[in-house]
Design an enzyme around this catalytic site. Structure first.
Site, PDB file in Angstrom:
ATOM      1  N   ASP A   1     -12.609 -50.938 -10.433  1.00  0.00           N
ATOM      2  CA  ASP A   1     -13.135 -51.704  -9.303  1.00  0.00           C
ATOM      3  C   ASP A   1     -13.551 -53.044  -9.914  1.00  0.00           C
ATOM      4  OD1 ASP A   1     -13.963 -51.323  -6.296  1.00  0.00           O
ATOM      5  OD2 ASP A   1     -15.696 -52.286  -7.180  1.00  0.00           O
TER       6      ASP A   1
ATOM      7  N   LYS B   1     -17.871 -42.889  -6.106  1.00  0.00           N
ATOM      8  CA  LYS B   1     -17.917 -44.245  -6.679  1.00  0.00           C
ATOM      9  C   LYS B   1     -18.917 -44.224  -7.818  1.00  0.00           C
ATOM     10  CE  LYS B   1     -16.088 -48.341  -5.834  1.00  0.00           C
ATOM     11  NZ  LYS B   1     -14.803 -48.643  -5.150  1.00  0.00           N
TER      12      LYS B   1
END
Ligand code: NDP
Ligand code: 2IT
Length: 432
Positions: A155, A115
């Site tokens: 995201d 991430k």
């Protein structure tokens, strides 16, 4: 045993660890074979941090923090989104990357966990500023990513506009055009159905769960979907298509309550095309629309809820309100939107509850299918990708449900997801 206290300066990451380790069965947690990997599984392989220097429209130099957490690649290349939001910290990205390891394993596709992101706030910035920021971000990140290494995607705050800019800059700086990013626009090699995938996927997961636990579906159900970004919009679209009525949604400023049901195309155009605020929906339709504070959304009576905005948006108090109002299922489209207390309340009271790492895995699953198409030089039809997505969500549900049942805790899909995925990852780590 892992000492979770040592992560107290990283509260979100510590919560994710607690969620995992408090749900593992004794036979897993105390399995002597896994003792040697416990310390390793909570440490990222690599954390890349950098300054992102960019110039705003007034010609002023601005600096933001940039990060990429490459957590674990035992199941394949590091894979996970990039988040641009002012609240981004390393703790949040470690929590998200840790979740991603197990989520990606659940998809059955070969992807590890990662991430990244920045504390940059795209809200209120011009397109030109966002594009200059993305270029500066990628100038720092490009040496660390690539199709066989690490493949980021979107995201919160990173959608089609940002991925286009990031990918164009990746090609410019690296001189390569491999599949180093997913969620790409179609003209740059993106996959049909990636935009829809997370929202559609969480709806498919809900259908499997409602059928299995309660022999029902979404037709005629009153539904709340929180958020109004990528995940929420396509959850709204799919729920409406199959006969449910989405009566409330929100953004970080307000919630709207629309007893006749929210119209997908009106809200999509407001949010995606005009980047407007959700309260403006009232001016766009003839229906009765009540605008209220964002957090009041959980006090509205519904049958099923899909939290699709952000972490910890739904606490135990909210959970009690939903339960008292007769809600039978809560399916997470966001990553950890329910606090641990809220989740435990649902499980204890037999409200069907699915953790995000299981029910929002449709997005990264279709990212995996985008990689597959790019590698093979193929472009699949929307229907083909959608069918694969349905199959993957059904498999995820079955693996989680069967594991929960085997552990004699049928309503505990947290146990189901975590034990199933933890064993899978632990076995791979031992082999390596
Ligand atoms: P977007 O940026 O497209 O949308 C985020 C939405 O959440 C916006 O409507 C935003 O409102 C709202 N929001 C943010 N913070 C709050 C808050 N405190 N209270 C109420 N609403 C809030 O992001 P995504 O839809 O992509 O992501 C949403 C969630 O889903 C995140 O948890 C993400 O990690 C997760 N996820 C995303 C996937 C994807 O493929 N995109 C895949 C799997 C999970 P505002 O505009 O006011 O900020
Ligand atoms: O949280 C997530 O799973 C995502 N943001 C999607 C990640 C991806 O690589 O598609």
């Amino acid at each position: 045993m892992i000492d979770l206290d040592k992560f107290s300066n990283e509260p979100e990451f510590q919560t994710a660890l607690r969620e995992m380790f408090s749900s593992l069965d004794e036979s897993v947690l105390n399995n002597p074979r896994y003792a040697s990997i416990l310390d390793k599984i909570v440490e990222p392989d690599r954390v890349i941090t950098f300054d992102v220097e960019w110039v705003d429209d007034k010609g002023q130099k601005q600096v933001n923090k940039g990060y990429r957490v490459q957590f674990n690649n035992v199941n394949g290349v590091y894979k996970g989104g990039l988040r641009f939001h002012p609240t981004v910290t390393l703790s949040i990205l470690k929590f998200l990357a840790f979740e991603q390891i197990f989520k990606n394993y659940l998809t059955t596709l070969p992807m590890g966990g990662g991430k990244g992101g920045s504390d940059f706030d795209p809200k209120g910035k011009s397109d030109a500023e966002v594009i200059r920021f993305c270029d500066a971000f990628m100038k720092q990140l490009y040496p660390y990513i690539g199709v066989d290494q690490d493949v980021p995607a979107g995201d919160i705050g990173v959608g089609g506009r940002e991925i286009r800019a990031l990918y164009t800059s990746y090609i410019k700086y690296s001189g390569k055009s491999d599949c180093s990013l997913t969620g790409k626009p179609l003209d740059l090699g993106g996959s049909l159905c990636r935009t829809e995938a997370t929202g559609y996927g969480v709806t498919y997961f809900a259908l499997e769960a409602l059928k299995t636990y309660k022999n029902t579906d979404l037709r005629g159900k009153q539904v709340i979907v929180s958020g109004s970004g990528n995940v929420a919009l396509y959850c709204l679209k799919k729920v409406t298509e199959i006969g449910g009525k989405v009566i409330a949604m929100n953004d970080s400023s307000n919630a709207i309550y629309v007893p006749n049901g929210i119209d997908f195309e009106t809200l999509r155009a407001l949010k995606e095309d005009r980047r407007g605020r959700i309260k403006e929906y009232k001016d766009l339709v003839k229906d009765e629309v009540t605008v209220m504070p964002s957090k009041d959304i959980w006090g509205i009576k519904c049958d099923v809820a899909f939290p699709c905005a952000t972490q910890f948006e739904l606490d135990e108090n909210d959970a009690k309100k939903l339960f008292a109002n007769g809600c039978i299922g809560v399916f997470e489209g966001a990553n950890m939107p329910c606090t641990l207390e809220a989740a435990n309340f649902f499980i204890k009271n037999k409200v069907i509850y699915s953790p995000g790492k299981a029910s929002n895995a449709g997005g990264v699953a279709v990212s995996g299918l985008e990689i597959e198409q790019n590698k093979k030089g193929e472009k699949w039809s929307f229907e083909k990708v959608d069918e694969r997505l349905k199959g993957i969500m059904s498999t995820i549900f079955k693996n989680c449900y069967n594991t929960a049942k085997d552990l004699k805790d049928e309503y505990n899909l947290v146990k189901g997801a975590n034990n199933y995925a933890f064993i899978g990852i632990a076995e791979k780590m031992l082999k390596r």
